[in-house]
Motif scaffolding. Structure first.
Motif, short mmCIF file in Angstrom:
data_model
loop_
_atom_site.label_atom_id
_atom_site.label_comp_id
_atom_site.label_asym_id
_atom_site.label_seq_id
_atom_site.Cartn_x
_atom_site.Cartn_y
_atom_site.Cartn_z
N PHE A 1 -20.49 -35.68 17.48
CA PHE A 1 -19.77 -34.90 16.05
C PHE A 1 -20.66 -33.47 16.41
O PHE A 1 -20.88 -33.54 15.89
CB PHE A 1 -20.38 -35.60 14.42
CG PHE A 1 -19.32 -36.43 14.80
CD1 PHE A 1 -20.02 -37.99 15.18
CD2 PHE A 1 -17.73 -37.17 13.62
CE1 PHE A 1 -19.26 -39.14 15.14
CE2 PHE A 1 -17.75 -38.25 13.45
CZ PHE A 1 -18.16 -38.67 13.87
N SER A 2 -19.74 -32.27 16.12
CA SER A 2 -20.07 -31.13 16.14
C SER A 2 -18.77 -30.08 15.86
O SER A 2 -17.79 -30.24 15.18
CB SER A 2 -19.88 -30.61 18.04
OG SER A 2 -18.99 -30.81 18.95
N GLY A 3 -19.25 -28.81 15.10
CA GLY A 3 -17.96 -28.01 14.50
C GLY A 3 -18.95 -26.35 14.64
O GLY A 3 -19.41 -26.28 15.85
N HIS A 4 -17.90 -25.95 14.70
CA HIS A 4 -17.45 -24.99 14.41
C HIS A 4 -17.40 -23.53 13.33
O HIS A 4 -16.31 -24.02 11.98
CB HIS A 4 -16.83 -23.87 15.41
CG HIS A 4 -16.85 -22.66 16.26
ND1 HIS A 4 -18.31 -22.06 17.03
CD2 HIS A 4 -15.98 -21.67 15.69
CE1 HIS A 4 -18.48 -20.91 16.82
NE2 HIS A 4 -17.11 -20.06 16.14
N GLN A 5 -17.76 -22.48 12.41
CA GLN A 5 -17.59 -21.78 11.70
C GLN A 5 -17.16 -19.94 12.65
O GLN A 5 -17.99 -19.39 13.27
CB GLN A 5 -18.39 -22.09 10.52
CG GLN A 5 -17.17 -20.28 9.35
CD GLN A 5 -18.44 -20.52 8.49
OE1 GLN A 5 -19.65 -20.44 8.36
NE2 GLN A 5 -17.77 -20.77 7.11
N PHE A 6 -16.02 -19.77 12.08
CA PHE A 6 -15.10 -18.92 12.61
C PHE A 6 -15.41 -17.86 11.48
O PHE A 6 -16.03 -17.57 10.64
CB PHE A 6 -14.13 -18.96 12.60
CG PHE A 6 -13.52 -20.28 13.57
CD1 PHE A 6 -13.39 -20.78 14.02
CD2 PHE A 6 -13.11 -19.40 15.64
CE1 PHE A 6 -12.88 -21.96 14.54
CE2 PHE A 6 -12.93 -20.50 16.42
CZ PHE A 6 -12.74 -21.44 15.52
N PRO A 7 -15.55 -15.99 12.10
CA PRO A 7 -15.76 -15.13 11.75
C PRO A 7 -14.65 -15.48 9.87
O PRO A 7 -15.34 -14.44 8.97
CB PRO A 7 -15.62 -14.19 11.91
CG PRO A 7 -15.61 -14.97 13.33
CD PRO A 7 -15.25 -16.41 13.47
N ASN A 8 -13.63 -15.75 9.99
CA ASN A 8 -13.39 -15.31 8.66
C ASN A 8 -13.38 -17.13 8.40
O ASN A 8 -12.58 -17.28 6.92
CB ASN A 8 -11.71 -15.34 9.11
CG ASN A 8 -11.14 -16.94 9.65
OD1 ASN A 8 -11.46 -17.33 10.01
ND2 ASN A 8 -9.70 -17.49 9.85
N TYR A 9 -14.58 -17.80 7.77
CA TYR A 9 -15.30 -19.02 7.13
C TYR A 9 -14.60 -20.07 7.73
O TYR A 9 -14.72 -21.33 7.55
CB TYR A 9 -15.02 -18.41 5.65
CG TYR A 9 -15.60 -17.22 5.62
CD1 TYR A 9 -15.08 -15.84 5.17
CD2 TYR A 9 -17.16 -16.31 6.45
CE1 TYR A 9 -15.49 -15.12 4.35
CE2 TYR A 9 -17.56 -15.73 5.53
CZ TYR A 9 -16.86 -14.76 4.81
OH TYR A 9 -17.67 -13.83 4.44
N SER A 10 -13.40 -20.01 8.34
CA SER A 10 -12.38 -21.19 8.85
C SER A 10 -13.11 -22.10 9.90
O SER A 10 -13.90 -21.50 10.28
CB SER A 10 -10.90 -20.98 9.39
OG SER A 10 -11.41 -20.29 10.67
N SER A 11 -13.64 -23.86 9.86
CA SER A 11 -13.91 -24.72 10.55
C SER A 11 -13.37 -24.98 11.85
O SER A 11 -11.79 -25.64 10.85
CB SER A 11 -15.03 -24.94 9.33
OG SER A 11 -15.84 -25.80 9.43
N GLU A 12 -14.06 -26.03 12.11
CA GLU A 12 -13.70 -26.96 13.47
C GLU A 12 -14.10 -28.31 12.68
O GLU A 12 -15.49 -27.31 13.10
CB GLU A 12 -12.69 -26.37 14.78
CG GLU A 12 -12.01 -25.55 14.73
CD GLU A 12 -10.86 -25.23 16.05
OE1 GLU A 12 -10.26 -24.96 16.89
OE2 GLU A 12 -12.32 -25.24 16.53
#
Lengths: 115, 112
Positions: free
Chosen positions: A64-75
């Motif tokens: 399980f891994s994730g990411h957050q983008f500069p616009n605060y959205s996430s995956e």
């Protein structure tokens, strides 16, 4: 004012595959948390992202891994899917304001079925 | 380890029959206790936050109270549309802890 949105709504995968789930936080929120909810259970904390970094992690494997983008959205990414990964995946957003707690608002979830 | 236990697991009421749901917790310093409502196949909907023992909050037919060891969600004269699963969650004060720890929920059914 849009609330928390998640995509896709439903997803069917087979064992061993990889999946990516997406989340857009409520307007004005900068923190995103991910939870896994198995049938008949309460949500379990996976991890939280703030300022594009993973701030805290629950008892979930590295698959399980994730990411957050500069616009605060996430995956949320899950590799090497297992049958036990079948669940409702919930995204929650909140606003970081120092030591004061701000409520977490949840999206509608993504229902993942692993066959 | 932070823990939340909700009871009963399921509750059936007749319309207008008031009752209470229980949430008992153990946490190393409570930062907040939260009640959510969840309809089938949907995400939890925020209801209340309680921060300290003795605090009470109300919203329509729902009233939440907090003691040092448990919280109650009182439902007065419920209607069929109050049928849902009610989730309780706690957040600890310990440094950097942001996660919510949830109970399994109480499934409430209100019959007309």
């Amino acid at each position: 004012d849009a609330g928390v949105t998640q995509s896709p709504t439903h997803l069917i995968k087979t064992r061993g595959q990889q999946v990516t789930l997406r989340c857009s936080p409520k307007s004005g929120h900068d923190t995103v948390s991910w939870y896994q909810q198995a049938l008949g259970q309460g949500p379990q904390f996976i991890f939280q992202y703030y300022e594009e970094e993973e701030r805290q992690r629950g008892n979930f494997p590295d698959r399980f891994s994730g990411h957050q983008f500069p616009n605060y959205s996430s995956e949320l990414n899950v590799n090497a899917l297992l049958l036990g990964d079948s669940a409702l995946y919930l995204c929650a957003s909140s606003l970081e304001i120092g030591d004061f707690y701000n409520e977490q608002f949840f999206g509608p979830g993504t229902r993942l079925t692993v066959l | 380890e932070d823990q939340v236990t909700q009871s009963p697991e399921a509750l059936r009421l007749q319309e207008g029959e008031s009752s209470s749901l229980n949430c008992s917790y153990t946490v190393s310093g409570l930062r907040g206790l939260f009640w959510y409502r969840q309809d089938p196949g949907k995400g939890p909907e925020f209801l209340f936050t309680l921060y300290s023992a003795g605090e009470e909050k109300e919203k329509e037919r729902l009233k939440a109270t907090l003691t040092k060891k448990e919280s109650f969600l009182h439902i007065t004269a419920p209607k069929p549309e109050d049928s849902a699963t009610y989730l309780c969650a706690v957040q600890a004060k310990q440094g950097g802890s942001e996660k919510l720890v949830f109970g399994k929920g109480t499934k409430l059914t209100v019959n007309p």
